[in-house]
Design a protein around this motif. Structure first.
Motif, PDB file in Angstrom:
ATOM      1  N   THR A  27      -0.586   9.508   2.993  1.00 27.66           N
ATOM      2  CA  THR A  27      -1.791   9.275   3.472  1.00 27.66           C
ATOM      3  C   THR A  27      -2.812   8.434   2.646  1.00 27.66           C
ATOM      4  O   THR A  27      -3.949   8.234   2.551  1.00 27.66           O
ATOM      5  CB  THR A  27      -2.564  10.763   3.327  1.00 27.66           C
ATOM      6  N   GLU A  28      -1.899   7.645   1.808  1.00 25.53           N
ATOM      7  CA  GLU A  28      -2.498   6.621   1.034  1.00 25.53           C
ATOM      8  C   GLU A  28      -3.096   5.628   1.760  1.00 25.53           C
ATOM      9  O   GLU A  28      -2.796   5.286   2.583  1.00 25.53           O
ATOM     10  CB  GLU A  28      -1.505   5.971   0.331  1.00 25.53           C
ATOM     11  N   GLY A  29      -4.625   5.416   1.241  1.00 25.74           N
ATOM     12  CA  GLY A  29      -5.265   4.199   1.919  1.00 25.74           C
ATOM     13  C   GLY A  29      -5.763   4.250   3.264  1.00 25.74           C
ATOM     14  O   GLY A  29      -6.029   3.307   3.916  1.00 25.74           O
ATOM     15  N   ILE A  30      -5.860   5.665   3.693  1.00 25.13           N
ATOM     16  CA  ILE A  30      -6.077   5.918   5.042  1.00 25.13           C
ATOM     17  C   ILE A  30      -7.790   5.681   5.358  1.00 25.13           C
ATOM     18  O   ILE A  30      -8.401   6.099   4.428  1.00 25.13           O
ATOM     19  CB  ILE A  30      -5.913   7.225   5.624  1.00 25.13           C
ATOM     20  N   GLY A  31      -8.173   4.910   6.316  1.00 20.89           N
ATOM     21  CA  GLY A  31      -9.627   4.729   6.548  1.00 20.89           C
ATOM     22  C   GLY A  31     -10.060   3.210   6.671  1.00 20.89           C
ATOM     23  O   GLY A  31      -9.323   2.663   7.442  1.00 20.89           O
ATOM     24  N   SER A  32     -10.861   2.706   5.727  1.00 26.69           N
ATOM     25  CA  SER A  32     -11.207   1.403   5.865  1.00 26.69           C
ATOM     26  C   SER A  32     -10.229   0.358   5.418  1.00 26.69           C
ATOM     27  O   SER A  32      -9.251   0.608   4.786  1.00 26.69           O
ATOM     28  CB  SER A  32     -12.486   1.081   4.953  1.00 26.69           C
ATOM     29  N   TYR A  33     -10.389  -0.752   6.026  1.00 26.78           N
ATOM     30  CA  TYR A  33      -9.375  -1.889   5.794  1.00 26.78           C
ATOM     31  C   TYR A  33      -9.361  -2.326   4.367  1.00 26.78           C
ATOM     32  O   TYR A  33     -10.559  -2.578   3.860  1.00 26.78           O
ATOM     33  CB  TYR A  33      -9.537  -3.065   6.656  1.00 26.78           C
ATOM     34  N   SER A  34      -8.204  -2.306   3.673  1.00 28.09           N
ATOM     35  CA  SER A  34      -8.141  -2.957   2.273  1.00 28.09           C
ATOM     36  C   SER A  34      -6.955  -3.869   2.570  1.00 28.09           C
ATOM     37  O   SER A  34      -5.773  -3.487   2.598  1.00 28.09           O
ATOM     38  CB  SER A  34      -7.902  -1.779   1.444  1.00 28.09           C
ATOM     39  N   PRO A  35      -7.026  -4.966   2.328  1.00 28.13           N
ATOM     40  CA  PRO A  35      -5.907  -6.137   2.281  1.00 28.13           C
ATOM     41  C   PRO A  35      -4.863  -5.669   1.220  1.00 28.13           C
ATOM     42  O   PRO A  35      -5.191  -5.341  -0.035  1.00 28.13           O
ATOM     43  CB  PRO A  35      -6.246  -7.328   2.121  1.00 28.13           C
ATOM     44  N   THR A  36      -3.711  -5.812   1.504  1.00 29.39           N
ATOM     45  CA  THR A  36      -2.354  -5.487   0.543  1.00 29.39           C
ATOM     46  C   THR A  36      -2.436  -6.663  -0.271  1.00 29.39           C
ATOM     47  O   THR A  36      -2.443  -7.851   0.078  1.00 29.39           O
ATOM     48  CB  THR A  36      -1.260  -5.447   1.284  1.00 29.39           C
ATOM     49  N   GLN A  37      -2.339  -6.448  -1.649  1.00 25.86           N
ATOM     50  CA  GLN A  37      -2.101  -7.595  -2.633  1.00 25.86           C
ATOM     51  C   GLN A  37      -0.806  -7.612  -2.973  1.00 25.86           C
ATOM     52  O   GLN A  37      -0.310  -6.711  -3.739  1.00 25.86           O
ATOM     53  CB  GLN A  37      -3.019  -7.077  -3.909  1.00 25.86           C
ATOM     54  N   GLY A  38      -0.148  -8.811  -2.594  1.00 23.93           N
ATOM     55  CA  GLY A  38       1.339  -8.848  -2.843  1.00 23.93           C
ATOM     56  C   GLY A  38       2.356  -7.958  -2.213  1.00 23.93           C
ATOM     57  O   GLY A  38       2.589  -8.153  -1.066  1.00 23.93           O
ATOM     58  N   VAL A  39       2.596  -6.733  -2.475  1.00 19.20           N
ATOM     59  CA  VAL A  39       3.381  -6.045  -1.728  1.00 19.20           C
ATOM     60  C   VAL A  39       3.076  -4.323  -2.149  1.00 19.20           C
ATOM     61  O   VAL A  39       2.669  -4.333  -3.650  1.00 19.20           O
ATOM     62  CB  VAL A  39       5.032  -6.132  -2.203  1.00 19.20           C
ATOM     63  N   ARG A  40       3.337  -3.457  -1.410  1.00 19.75           N
ATOM     64  CA  ARG A  40       3.142  -2.042  -1.567  1.00 19.75           C
ATOM     65  C   ARG A  40       4.488  -1.413  -1.401  1.00 19.75           C
ATOM     66  O   ARG A  40       4.965  -1.701   0.000  1.00 19.75           O
ATOM     67  CB  ARG A  40       2.159  -1.509  -0.760  1.00 19.75           C
ATOM     68  N   ILE A  41       5.037  -0.635  -2.218  1.00 18.72           N
ATOM     69  CA  ILE A  41       6.522  -0.042  -1.653  1.00 18.72           C
ATOM     70  C   ILE A  41       6.120   1.521  -1.330  1.00 18.72           C
ATOM     71  O   ILE A  41       5.606   2.285  -2.466  1.00 18.72           O
ATOM     72  CB  ILE A  41       7.606  -0.364  -2.800  1.00 18.72           C
ATOM     73  N   LEU A  42       6.765   2.120  -0.348  1.00 25.86           N
ATOM     74  CA  LEU A  42       6.610   3.463  -0.159  1.00 25.86           C
ATOM     75  C   LEU A  42       8.134   4.009   0.023  1.00 25.86           C
ATOM     76  O   LEU A  42       8.868   3.234   0.759  1.00 25.86           O
ATOM     77  CB  LEU A  42       5.780   3.639   1.316  1.00 25.86           C
ATOM     78  N   GLU A  43       8.447   4.965  -0.493  1.00 22.05           N
ATOM     79  CA  GLU A  43       9.637   5.667  -0.202  1.00 22.05           C
ATOM     80  C   GLU A  43       9.834   6.580   1.012  1.00 22.05           C
ATOM     81  O   GLU A  43       8.711   7.384   0.877  1.00 22.05           O
ATOM     82  CB  GLU A  43       9.978   6.081  -1.496  1.00 22.05           C
ATOM     83  N   TYR A  44      10.538   6.767   1.683  1.00 20.74           N
ATOM     84  CA  TYR A  44      10.690   7.506   2.986  1.00 20.74           C
ATOM     85  C   TYR A  44      12.059   8.016   3.023  1.00 20.74           C
ATOM     86  O   TYR A  44      13.128   7.327   3.049  1.00 20.74           O
ATOM     87  CB  TYR A  44      10.304   6.900   4.183  1.00 20.74           C
ATOM     88  N   GLU A  45      12.240   9.350   2.837  1.00 21.90           N
ATOM     89  CA  GLU A  45      13.807   9.943   3.024  1.00 21.90           C
ATOM     90  C   GLU A  45      13.960  10.719   4.214  1.00 21.90           C
ATOM     91  O   GLU A  45      12.982  11.198   4.814  1.00 21.90           O
ATOM     92  CB  GLU A  45      13.685  10.889   1.816  1.00 21.90           C
ATOM     93  N   LYS A  46      15.140  10.324   4.739  1.00 16.56           N
ATOM     94  CA  LYS A  46      15.278  10.789   6.088  1.00 16.56           C
ATOM     95  C   LYS A  46      16.616  11.455   6.065  1.00 16.56           C
ATOM     96  O   LYS A  46      17.611  10.752   5.802  1.00 16.56           O
ATOM     97  CB  LYS A  46      15.159   9.562   7.344  1.00 16.56           C
TER      98      LYS A  46
END
Length: 186
Positions: A27-46
């Protein structure tokens, strides 16, 4: 547990962060547009992504890469040890259709990735017309798997397409590991 690094790349304001959040259930950053600076790493386990109960599942690192070319000097570091690339673009912007060729060239062709490790996502923003029929891509993009994403109309279809893609990445990783083990044995 397997670890897979998947890059999300593409032009600015194409929806990379929105899709990264959606797929990883963040749910991080949901809402208004905010450009990613460089890179953002999300972990997702399946767990049990193979559809059976054997295997410990997979932890995906989703590298949400900025679409701003001022970060181009960072791209080689981002690409290192990646297992897949998802190129996301807005099909309603002609500039994006031109730009995705550059993203493919930089992130897929310049590293040892197969086309099967690449996924093209035509991301339709909320309220867009969403014409999915008349999108013609030039070679070599036309040989890649292309999905259309519209999170308002068919979120579960989009989720299933990503799961299919992640399964294919796991299969490629397992086959590569088996070949490596066999070469050591023989």
């Amino acid at each position: 547990m397997l670890r897979a690094k998947v890059l999300l790349v593409g032009p600015r304001e194409s929806g990379k962060s929105v899709l990264a959040n959606f797929v990883s259930e963040s749910t991080e950053g949901i809402g208004s547009y905010s450009p990613t600076q460089g890179v953002r790493i999300l972990e997702y386990e399946k767990p049990n992504l193979n559809g059976n109960n054997k295997g410990a599942g997979c932890r995906f690192e989703l590298w949400d890469c900025s679409g701003d070319q001022k970060f181009e000097t960072c791209w080689p570091a981002l690409m290192k040890d990646s297992h897949g690339v998802i190129i996301i673009f807005n099909p309603e912007l002609p500039s994006h259709l031109k730009e995705i060729e550059m993203w493919y060239s930089c992130f897929v062709q310049q590293q040892p990735l197969l086309d099967s490790q690449c996924l093209l996502v035509a991301h339709h923003k909320p309220g867009s017309a969403g014409d999915t029929e008349n999108l013609s891509l030039a070679y070599p993009l036309n040989k890649l798997k292309l999905i259309h994403s519209n999170l308002e109309e068919d979120p579960e279809d989009v989720r299933m397409e990503f799961i299919k893609y992640f399964r294919s990445i796991i299969t490629i990783m397992n086959e590569s590991r088996e070949r490596e083990e066999m070469s050591i044995i023989s």
